[in-house]
Design a protein around this motif. Structure first.
Motif, PDB file in Angstrom:
ATOM      1  N   ASN A   1      37.712  -6.191  -8.317  1.00  0.00           N
ATOM      2  CA  ASN A   1      38.022  -4.928  -7.667  1.00  0.00           C
ATOM      3  C   ASN A   1      38.974  -5.181  -6.494  1.00  0.00           C
ATOM      4  O   ASN A   1      38.615  -5.834  -5.521  1.00  0.00           O
ATOM      5  N   PRO A   2      40.194  -4.672  -6.554  1.00  0.00           N
ATOM      6  CA  PRO A   2      41.146  -4.915  -5.458  1.00  0.00           C
ATOM      7  C   PRO A   2      40.680  -4.351  -4.126  1.00  0.00           C
ATOM      8  O   PRO A   2      41.126  -4.807  -3.071  1.00  0.00           O
ATOM      9  N   GLU A   3      39.775  -3.370  -4.135  1.00  0.00           N
ATOM     10  CA  GLU A   3      39.275  -2.801  -2.892  1.00  0.00           C
ATOM     11  C   GLU A   3      38.262  -3.718  -2.208  1.00  0.00           C
ATOM     12  O   GLU A   3      37.868  -3.470  -1.070  1.00  0.00           O
ATOM     13  N   SER A   4      37.812  -4.771  -2.915  1.00  0.00           N
ATOM     14  CA  SER A   4      36.856  -5.711  -2.331  1.00  0.00           C
ATOM     15  C   SER A   4      37.498  -7.071  -2.060  1.00  0.00           C
ATOM     16  O   SER A   4      36.798  -8.071  -1.893  1.00  0.00           O
ATOM     17  N   LYS A   5      38.820  -7.115  -2.009  1.00  0.00           N
ATOM     18  CA  LYS A   5      39.504  -8.396  -1.867  1.00  0.00           C
ATOM     19  C   LYS A   5      39.267  -9.037  -0.505  1.00  0.00           C
ATOM     20  O   LYS A   5      39.588 -10.208  -0.309  1.00  0.00           O
ATOM     21  N   ASN A   6      38.704  -8.269   0.448  1.00  0.00           N
ATOM     22  CA  ASN A   6      38.421  -8.840   1.771  1.00  0.00           C
ATOM     23  C   ASN A   6      37.099  -9.602   1.800  1.00  0.00           C
ATOM     24  O   ASN A   6      36.756 -10.205   2.805  1.00  0.00           O
ATOM     25  N   ILE A   7      36.335  -9.597   0.699  1.00  0.00           N
ATOM     26  CA  ILE A   7      35.079 -10.336   0.642  1.00  0.00           C
ATOM     27  C   ILE A   7      35.323 -11.704   0.025  1.00  0.00           C
ATOM     28  O   ILE A   7      35.907 -11.823  -1.054  1.00  0.00           O
ATOM     29  N   HIS A   8      34.865 -12.748   0.720  1.00  0.00           N
ATOM     30  CA  HIS A   8      34.903 -14.110   0.200  1.00  0.00           C
ATOM     31  C   HIS A   8      33.474 -14.616   0.066  1.00  0.00           C
ATOM     32  O   HIS A   8      32.549 -14.084   0.688  1.00  0.00           O
ATOM     33  N   PHE A   9      33.298 -15.640  -0.745  1.00  0.00           N
ATOM     34  CA  PHE A   9      31.961 -16.094  -1.090  1.00  0.00           C
ATOM     35  C   PHE A   9      31.766 -17.549  -0.694  1.00  0.00           C
ATOM     36  O   PHE A   9      32.506 -18.427  -1.132  1.00  0.00           O
ATOM     37  N   ASP A  10      30.773 -17.762   0.141  1.00  0.00           N
ATOM     38  CA  ASP A  10      30.438 -19.072   0.677  1.00  0.00           C
ATOM     39  C   ASP A  10      29.268 -19.621  -0.147  1.00  0.00           C
ATOM     40  O   ASP A  10      28.233 -18.966  -0.281  1.00  0.00           O
ATOM     41  N   ILE A  11      29.443 -20.817  -0.750  1.00  0.00           N
ATOM     42  CA  ILE A  11      28.377 -21.399  -1.572  1.00  0.00           C
ATOM     43  C   ILE A  11      27.638 -22.496  -0.809  1.00  0.00           C
ATOM     44  O   ILE A  11      27.092 -23.427  -1.400  1.00  0.00           O
ATOM     45  N   SER A  12      27.602 -22.385   0.519  1.00  0.00           N
ATOM     46  CA  SER A  12      26.948 -23.398   1.350  1.00  0.00           C
ATOM     47  C   SER A  12      25.432 -23.369   1.164  1.00  0.00           C
ATOM     48  O   SER A  12      24.868 -22.388   0.643  1.00  0.00           O
ATOM     49  N   TRP A  13      24.776 -24.452   1.639  1.00  0.00           N
ATOM     50  CA  TRP A  13      23.324 -24.594   1.724  1.00  0.00           C
ATOM     51  C   TRP A  13      22.783 -25.270   0.469  1.00  0.00           C
ATOM     52  O   TRP A  13      23.079 -24.860  -0.656  1.00  0.00           O
ATOM     53  N   ASP A  14      21.956 -26.268   0.674  1.00  0.00           N
ATOM     54  CA  ASP A  14      21.356 -26.947  -0.474  1.00  0.00           C
ATOM     55  C   ASP A  14      20.417 -26.026  -1.233  1.00  0.00           C
ATOM     56  O   ASP A  14      20.184 -26.214  -2.435  1.00  0.00           O
ATOM     57  N   GLU A  15      19.867 -24.996  -0.563  1.00  0.00           N
ATOM     58  CA  GLU A  15      19.012 -24.036  -1.264  1.00  0.00           C
ATOM     59  C   GLU A  15      19.832 -23.190  -2.240  1.00  0.00           C
ATOM     60  O   GLU A  15      19.342 -22.791  -3.293  1.00  0.00           O
ATOM     61  N   THR A  16      21.081 -22.900  -1.897  1.00  0.00           N
ATOM     62  CA  THR A  16      21.978 -22.209  -2.834  1.00  0.00           C
ATOM     63  C   THR A  16      22.363 -23.128  -3.975  1.00  0.00           C
ATOM     64  O   THR A  16      22.355 -22.730  -5.155  1.00  0.00           O
ATOM     65  N   ALA A  17      22.673 -24.369  -3.642  1.00  0.00           N
ATOM     66  CA  ALA A  17      23.105 -25.330  -4.652  1.00  0.00           C
ATOM     67  C   ALA A  17      22.050 -25.537  -5.735  1.00  0.00           C
ATOM     68  O   ALA A  17      22.381 -25.719  -6.918  1.00  0.00           O
ATOM     69  N   LYS A  18      20.778 -25.485  -5.352  1.00  0.00           N
ATOM     70  CA  LYS A  18      19.723 -25.746  -6.341  1.00  0.00           C
ATOM     71  C   LYS A  18      19.756 -24.711  -7.470  1.00  0.00           C
ATOM     72  O   LYS A  18      19.373 -25.018  -8.596  1.00  0.00           O
ATOM     73  N   TYR A  19      20.196 -23.489  -7.162  1.00  0.00           N
ATOM     74  CA  TYR A  19      20.313 -22.468  -8.196  1.00  0.00           C
ATOM     75  C   TYR A  19      21.591 -22.636  -9.010  1.00  0.00           C
ATOM     76  O   TYR A  19      21.589 -22.487 -10.239  1.00  0.00           O
ATOM     77  N   LEU A  20      22.687 -22.943  -8.344  1.00  0.00           N
ATOM     78  CA  LEU A  20      23.983 -22.961  -9.023  1.00  0.00           C
ATOM     79  C   LEU A  20      24.170 -24.182  -9.916  1.00  0.00           C
ATOM     80  O   LEU A  20      25.042 -24.175 -10.792  1.00  0.00           O
ATOM     81  N   VAL A  21      23.392 -25.235  -9.708  1.00  0.00           N
ATOM     82  CA  VAL A  21      23.491 -26.415 -10.582  1.00  0.00           C
ATOM     83  C   VAL A  21      22.191 -26.654 -11.341  1.00  0.00           C
ATOM     84  O   VAL A  21      21.956 -27.740 -11.860  1.00  0.00           O
ATOM     85  N   ALA A  22      21.339 -25.639 -11.439  1.00  0.00           N
ATOM     86  CA  ALA A  22      20.014 -25.807 -12.043  1.00  0.00           C
ATOM     87  C   ALA A  22      20.069 -26.231 -13.500  1.00  0.00           C
ATOM     88  O   ALA A  22      19.253 -27.028 -13.959  1.00  0.00           O
ATOM     89  N   THR A  23      21.027 -25.708 -14.256  1.00  0.00           N
ATOM     90  CA  THR A  23      21.160 -26.045 -15.680  1.00  0.00           C
ATOM     91  C   THR A  23      22.634 -26.195 -16.020  1.00  0.00           C
ATOM     92  O   THR A  23      23.508 -25.675 -15.307  1.00  0.00           O
ATOM     93  N   PRO A  24      22.948 -26.856 -17.117  1.00  0.00           N
ATOM     94  CA  PRO A  24      24.351 -26.918 -17.556  1.00  0.00           C
ATOM     95  C   PRO A  24      24.945 -25.533 -17.771  1.00  0.00           C
ATOM     96  O   PRO A  24      26.142 -25.316 -17.545  1.00  0.00           O
ATOM     97  N   GLU A  25      24.108 -24.572 -18.201  1.00  0.00           N
ATOM     98  CA  GLU A  25      24.608 -23.218 -18.441  1.00  0.00           C
ATOM     99  C   GLU A  25      25.040 -22.546 -17.137  1.00  0.00           C
ATOM    100  O   GLU A  25      26.108 -21.910 -17.083  1.00  0.00           O
ATOM    101  N   THR A  26      24.222 -22.666 -16.093  1.00  0.00           N
ATOM    102  CA  THR A  26      24.602 -22.036 -14.830  1.00  0.00           C
ATOM    103  C   THR A  26      25.835 -22.714 -14.234  1.00  0.00           C
ATOM    104  O   THR A  26      26.710 -22.046 -13.679  1.00  0.00           O
ATOM    105  N   VAL A  27      25.922 -24.026 -14.363  1.00  0.00           N
ATOM    106  CA  VAL A  27      27.104 -24.747 -13.881  1.00  0.00           C
ATOM    107  C   VAL A  27      28.357 -24.226 -14.571  1.00  0.00           C
ATOM    108  O   VAL A  27      29.384 -23.959 -13.937  1.00  0.00           O
TER     109      VAL A  27
END
Length: 365
Positions: free
Chosen positions: A262-288
């Motif tokens: 959505n071009p109207e949301s281009k001012n939002i950026h996404f920070d993937i910091s924190w080991d608690e976030t990482a545990k979800y994003l690398v939990a399985t090969p599918e999520t990776v």
């Protein structure tokens, strides 16, 4: 897009998390070597002090960064954990989960950060982007606090945050009015951020800690509306809304993709910091695979940070980076470069220029 979050059972998630942790421990020495421009990453999310305003001396932090980390945002913690003798006796808590005593806003944290930064040489200062965070986001005077800090410490600060709106186990411990995304005080903060040119690192959980089944994440709708009201403000959504028990909601990847497209949301950026976030994003090969595909298609919208709080060693500091090894391996060279360094440089270099220009026009000698 396949919803990978809803297909992972509790047992499978725990098993995947266990093996993901083992994989993060086996990061090769080559992956921890600085690349051709000298550093592994810039840290878009870092806290020099903890919840009782104690932390790592800034020169010690420079040693910890060493030749691995080029630049770092520099943030205090806006909340002070009260030591309530009736609750913990002689035990002095240093973290909000160690006591039932309340938290309160601690404005002096900005002076602590400024003092640490001003101790550095001009060359050393180039590696840091200090942030203003010592304000109550429900207070209509919060924007005035930010102006005051800029005028007292010109030439120091680059951005605002991290500060929290909805945060698991924290929001309910703060005395006074509960922060919300609809509060006019928050609108004043973002109006000022746009005027001065300061990026805003905002912590806002994507959902409540223990939602009812099939409950719509109303917070996402309110966050989108907030960004729409402040399209000239650069908003960095910390941890993409995840936490210790705030897990990815159903179809979260699709929600992220809608926002990215959505071009109207281009001012939002996404920070993937924190080991608690990482545990979800690398939990399985599918999520990776799903997250890597998203970052590869929108490489200019994601930033990496450690969310480390007053680290004592480089090994401790690099934990989150090592955990993300499976994800980094799936990124295109361009996406990896922008995630780890390029987006930080673009956002914070621009912020430095704009904030210094605002100070030149608004701060009397």
């Amino acid at each position: 897009m396949v919803n990978t979050w809803s297909t992972v059972s509790q047992l499978r998630f725990v098993i995947a998390l266990f093996y993901g942790c083992l994989a993060s421990l086996s990061v090769s020495a080559q992956e921890l070597q600085p690349n051709k421009d000298g550093y592994l990453f810039h840290d878009s999310h870092f806290h020099l002090t903890n919840y009782v305003q104690e932390g790592t001396d800034i020169r010690r932090y420079l040693d910890i960064m060493g030749d691995k980390v080029g630049r770092s945002m520099l943030s205090g913690i806006p909340l002070q954990q009260q030591w309530m003798y009736a609750n913990t006796g002689d035990f002095a808590p240093t973290y909000y989960t160690q006591t039932d005593a309340p938290l309160y806003y601690y404005s002096f944290t900005d002076a602590i950060i400024a003092h640490q930064y001003q101790r550095l040489t001009p060359e050393e200062r180039q590696r840091f982007d200090p942030m203003i965070t010592g304000f109550n986001p429900t207070d209509m005077y919060a924007a005035d606090h930010i102006r005051r800090v800029l005028r007292i410490f010109p030439g120091v600060f680059s951005g605002i945050g991290e500060f929290s709106i909805h945060k698991e186990f924290v929001s309910s411990k703060i005395s006074g009015e509960v922060a919300t995304l609809q509060n006019k005080a928050l609108d004043r903060i973002l109006d000022l951020a746009a005027e001065v040119g300061m990026p805003v690192v905002l912590h806002c959980d994507v959902n409540t800690p223990f939602p009812r089944p099939n409950q719509d994440p109303y917070i996402v709708t309110k966050l989108r509306e907030l960004a729409g009201r402040h399209r000239d403000a650069v908003i960095i959504w910390a941890h993409i809304g995840l936490g210790r028990v705030v897990r990815p909601v159903e179809d979260q990847v699709k929600m992220l993709e809608r926002s990215l497209a959505n071009p109207e949301s281009k001012n939002i950026h996404f920070d993937i910091s924190w080991d608690e976030t990482a545990k979800y994003l690398v939990a399985t090969p599918e999520t990776v695979a799903v997250i890597a595909d998203l970052i590869n298609r929108y490489p200019d919208r994601f930033l990496f940070g450690t969310d480390s709080v007053a680290p004592e060693t480089q090994e401790q500091y690099l934990t989150t980076y090592k955990t993300y090894a499976p994800l980094l391996a799936k990124l295109s060279p361009k996406a990896k470069r922008l995630l780890l360094k390029g987006n930080y440089e673009r956002i914070f270099d621009r912020a430095r220029q704009r904030v210094r220009a605002w100070e030149a026009a608004n701060v009397k000698p």
